[in-house]
Write a protein that holds these residues in place. Structure first.
Motif, PDB file in Angstrom:
ATOM      1  N   ILE A 166     -10.339  37.557  24.754  1.00 20.79           N
ATOM      2  CA  ILE A 166      -9.594  36.950  23.649  1.00 20.79           C
ATOM      3  C   ILE A 166     -10.449  35.850  23.044  1.00 20.79           C
ATOM      4  O   ILE A 166     -11.083  35.079  23.753  1.00 20.79           O
ATOM      5  N   PHE A 167     -10.463  35.770  21.718  1.00 21.76           N
ATOM      6  CA  PHE A 167     -11.125  34.674  21.016  1.00 21.76           C
ATOM      7  C   PHE A 167     -10.061  33.901  20.251  1.00 21.76           C
ATOM      8  O   PHE A 167      -9.407  34.446  19.364  1.00 21.76           O
ATOM      9  N   ASP A 168      -9.867  32.633  20.597  1.00 22.62           N
ATOM     10  CA  ASP A 168      -8.840  31.820  19.944  1.00 22.62           C
ATOM     11  C   ASP A 168      -9.385  30.420  19.696  1.00 22.62           C
ATOM     12  O   ASP A 168      -9.259  29.529  20.525  1.00 22.62           O
ATOM     13  N   ILE A 169     -10.012  30.229  18.542  1.00 20.31           N
ATOM     14  CA  ILE A 169     -10.627  28.955  18.178  1.00 20.31           C
ATOM     15  C   ILE A 169     -10.244  28.605  16.744  1.00 20.31           C
ATOM     16  O   ILE A 169     -10.281  29.463  15.855  1.00 20.31           O
ATOM     17  N   GLN A 170      -9.912  27.344  16.502  1.00 19.12           N
ATOM     18  CA  GLN A 170      -9.640  26.883  15.141  1.00 19.12           C
ATOM     19  C   GLN A 170     -10.952  26.609  14.410  1.00 19.12           C
ATOM     20  O   GLN A 170     -11.744  25.782  14.814  1.00 19.12           O
ATOM     21  N   ASP A 171     -11.195  27.318  13.309  1.00 18.53           N
ATOM     22  CA  ASP A 171     -12.388  27.132  12.496  1.00 18.53           C
ATOM     23  C   ASP A 171     -12.050  26.250  11.299  1.00 18.53           C
ATOM     24  O   ASP A 171     -10.869  25.992  11.016  1.00 18.53           O
ATOM     25  N   VAL A 172     -13.096  25.770  10.568  1.00 14.94           N
ATOM     26  CA  VAL A 172     -12.843  24.969   9.370  1.00 14.94           C
ATOM     27  C   VAL A 172     -13.498  25.565   8.125  1.00 14.94           C
ATOM     28  O   VAL A 172     -13.519  24.941   7.077  1.00 14.94           O
ATOM     29  N   GLY A 173     -14.061  26.767   8.242  1.00 12.28           N
ATOM     30  CA  GLY A 173     -14.483  27.497   7.061  1.00 12.28           C
ATOM     31  C   GLY A 173     -15.838  27.167   6.487  1.00 12.28           C
ATOM     32  O   GLY A 173     -16.102  27.481   5.330  1.00 12.28           O
ATOM     33  N   ALA A 174     -16.720  26.527   7.272  1.00  7.33           N
ATOM     34  CA  ALA A 174     -18.074  26.224   6.807  1.00  7.33           C
ATOM     35  C   ALA A 174     -19.086  27.025   7.619  1.00  7.33           C
ATOM     36  O   ALA A 174     -18.943  27.152   8.838  1.00  7.33           O
ATOM     37  N   ARG A 175     -20.113  27.531   6.943  1.00 11.85           N
ATOM     38  CA  ARG A 175     -21.101  28.388   7.600  1.00 11.85           C
ATOM     39  C   ARG A 175     -21.761  27.701   8.783  1.00 11.85           C
ATOM     40  O   ARG A 175     -22.044  28.327   9.808  1.00 11.85           O
ATOM     41  N   PHE A 176     -22.012  26.407   8.688  1.00  8.73           N
ATOM     42  CA  PHE A 176     -22.743  25.721   9.755  1.00  8.73           C
ATOM     43  C   PHE A 176     -21.839  25.191  10.859  1.00  8.73           C
ATOM     44  O   PHE A 176     -22.304  24.532  11.781  1.00  8.73           O
ATOM     45  N   TYR A 177     -20.541  25.470  10.796  1.00 15.39           N
ATOM     46  CA  TYR A 177     -19.633  25.122  11.895  1.00 15.39           C
ATOM     47  C   TYR A 177     -19.756  26.227  12.930  1.00 15.39           C
ATOM     48  O   TYR A 177     -19.378  27.365  12.685  1.00 15.39           O
ATOM     49  N   THR A 178     -20.269  25.927  14.118  1.00 16.47           N
ATOM     50  CA  THR A 178     -20.865  26.941  14.987  1.00 16.47           C
ATOM     51  C   THR A 178     -19.886  27.874  15.693  1.00 16.47           C
ATOM     52  O   THR A 178     -20.313  28.786  16.394  1.00 16.47           O
ATOM     53  N   TYR A 179     -18.592  27.680  15.516  1.00 11.85           N
ATOM     54  CA  TYR A 179     -17.657  28.577  16.193  1.00 11.85           C
ATOM     55  C   TYR A 179     -17.789  30.018  15.697  1.00 11.85           C
ATOM     56  O   TYR A 179     -17.550  30.963  16.452  1.00 11.85           O
ATOM     57  N   ILE A 180     -18.153  30.216  14.422  1.00 11.27           N
ATOM     58  CA  ILE A 180     -18.328  31.594  13.951  1.00 11.27           C
ATOM     59  C   ILE A 180     -19.608  32.211  14.515  1.00 11.27           C
ATOM     60  O   ILE A 180     -19.704  33.439  14.640  1.00 11.27           O
ATOM     61  N   SER A 181     -20.582  31.386  14.879  1.00  7.39           N
ATOM     62  CA  SER A 181     -21.768  31.905  15.554  1.00  7.39           C
ATOM     63  C   SER A 181     -21.423  32.321  16.982  1.00  7.39           C
ATOM     64  O   SER A 181     -21.886  33.358  17.475  1.00  7.39           O
ATOM     65  N   SER A 182     -20.586  31.525  17.645  1.00  8.29           N
ATOM     66  CA  SER A 182     -20.110  31.918  18.979  1.00  8.29           C
ATOM     67  C   SER A 182     -19.317  33.213  18.906  1.00  8.29           C
ATOM     68  O   SER A 182     -19.425  34.079  19.771  1.00  8.29           O
TER      69      SER A 182
END
Length: 427
Positions: A166-182
């Motif tokens: 399961i992936f459950d993380i709050q993102d903030v919608g910026a390319r350099f915010y590393t949760y989307i890389s994870s």
């Protein structure tokens, strides 16, 4: 019906449960316990319907995903934002209650085997860029596997004996915010291991616009892995479907992906985060300004780390005090152990009261460059990684205006927007 029979589909929303109001107030809640509320009977809590006009998060839609977790050995990528809300967010911000997803799923007899922690750690305390170490969660005794530091991608051994992640993380919608890389690396590792991934979708507080230069692939890094603009305007679930659909994983693999979509969400809604998504984004103002002010991280200008108004101010000892009258001195704090320009007077601008913006603003950066007494060292090598291109630095150094620079992004943004539409789950 087998779990894999639903490959690459997005589950419809079945029921309304507990919810988060469209706006929880202008200021995000500070440091609070992520296990503040103990649910004695979670199944009772998750059957409440409050208002049909309120957002229902993916995590709260237990009837959709619990059948697929039954009898499964589960891993979960989570941090301090990974929570069930257990009352109506229509209440005052301080009255909102929640419980961590790990605690709640254990209470629902889900067999969680391990937790994977992204940048800032499982409890969200680590500095930006600080190595997050493996460990044991003191509350649940579950092993915690770091996905930040040397090990950004789960290894085959770390995924062994798991049936689903399961992936459950709050993102903030910026390319350099590393949760989307994870997210990318988790999907890639699971695709290689043949393990399905479930994404619990959450709102994007900067989801109402798209802006910035599109990343050039020769400048990929952990702060920019894909050919997207700085502000992509997608939820974490939509972004996962784009990673899959565009075949951005190694060798064009695709992950067995399910997105648990939200109810009553659309990209134009204002959404206030009641839990800060990382130590240096303490409130709505910081989250709104982050895509624009993060460029200063690649310069000799501080974006407010080492203060209590991170990403709401900027300044440097090298900026002209006749132009910038606002002053601050960065000091070590919970969000930054070693802040830039520690104990030095920085001259800059206070944006804590600035109006909400729906665009990527470059004038703060452009004017800072024009008014520094140290142009030779204004930019550092990190700036190109943040921008995703060498062109932006060259444009600023050559004296181009914000309007002229943004005009050069138009074609790339049009191409991205056309691609983006293929993966939107919400209007």
């Amino acid at each position: 019906m087998r779990f894999s029979d639903f490959k690459n589909t997005v589950f419809p929303i079945i029921i309304g449960l507990v919810l988060v109001m469209i706006s929880c107030g202008s200021k995000s809640k500070g440091d609070v316990s992520i296990s503040q509320v103990k649910i004695n009977n979670p199944e009772d809590e998750f059957t409440k319907v409050e208002k049909d006009t309120s957002i229902v998060l993916g995590v709260n839609q237990t009837n959709v995903y619990l059948p697929f977790l039954k009898g499964k050995r589960v891993g979960i990528v989570a941090n301090q934002t990974s929570v069930f809300f257990t009352n109506s967010a229509a209440q005052p911000l301080d009255a909102i209650t929640y419980t961590h997803v790990v605690d709640s799923l254990l209470g629902l007899h889900v067999d969680i085997k391990k937790v994977f922690a992204p940048e800032h750690g499982f409890r969200g305390k680590a500095d930006a860029g600080e190595v997050v170490k493996d460990g044991i969660d003191t509350k649940t005794n579950l092993p915690i596997v770091s996905l930040y530091g040397k090990n950004k991608k789960p290894s085959e051994a770390q995924l062994e004996n798991l049936d689903v992640v399961i992936f459950d993380i709050q993102d903030v919608g910026a390319r350099f915010y590393t949760y989307i890389s994870s997210l990318h690396y988790v999907m890639e590792a699971c695709a290689e291991a043949g393990i399905p991934v479930i994404v619990f979708d959450r709102p994007n507080p900067n989801g109402n616009y798209i802006d910035g230069p599109v990343l050039e692939m020769e400048h990929t890094s952990f702060v920019g892995m894909h050919p997207i603009p700085v502000v992509h305007g997608m939820t974490i679930g939509e972004y996962a479907t784009m990673i899959n659909g565009e075949k951005w994983l190694t060798n064009s693999m695709q992950c067995d992906l399910k997105v648990i979509a939200m109810k009553h969400y659309n990209h134009k809604l204002k959404y206030s985060l009641p839990i800060k998504p990382s130590p240096n984004l303490p409130n709505d103002q910081a989250i709104n300004l982050y895509p624009s002010l993060c460029f200063f991280e690649g310069t000799n200008v501080s974006a407010g780390r080492g203060t209590e108004t991170q990403f709401q101010i900027f300044g440097s000892p090298f900026l002209n005090p006749d132009v910038y009258s606002f002053q601050f001195k960065p000091q070590p704090n919970e969000g930054s152990k070693y802040p830039k320009h520690q104990n030095k007077t920085c001259y800059g601008k206070d944006l804590t009261k600035a109006e909400t913006i729906n665009t990527l603003k470059l004038n703060w950066l452009i004017n800072a460059y024009k008014n520094t007494n140290n142009k030779a060292e204004f930019f550092n090598s990190f700036f190109t990684k943040l921008a995703g291109t060498k062109t932006l630095q060259q444009q600023i150094e050559s004296g181009m205006s914000e309007k002229a620079i943004k005009a050069t992004w138009k074609e790339g943004l049009q191409r991205f927007n056309k691609t983006r539409k293929n993966y939107l789950l919400y209007p």
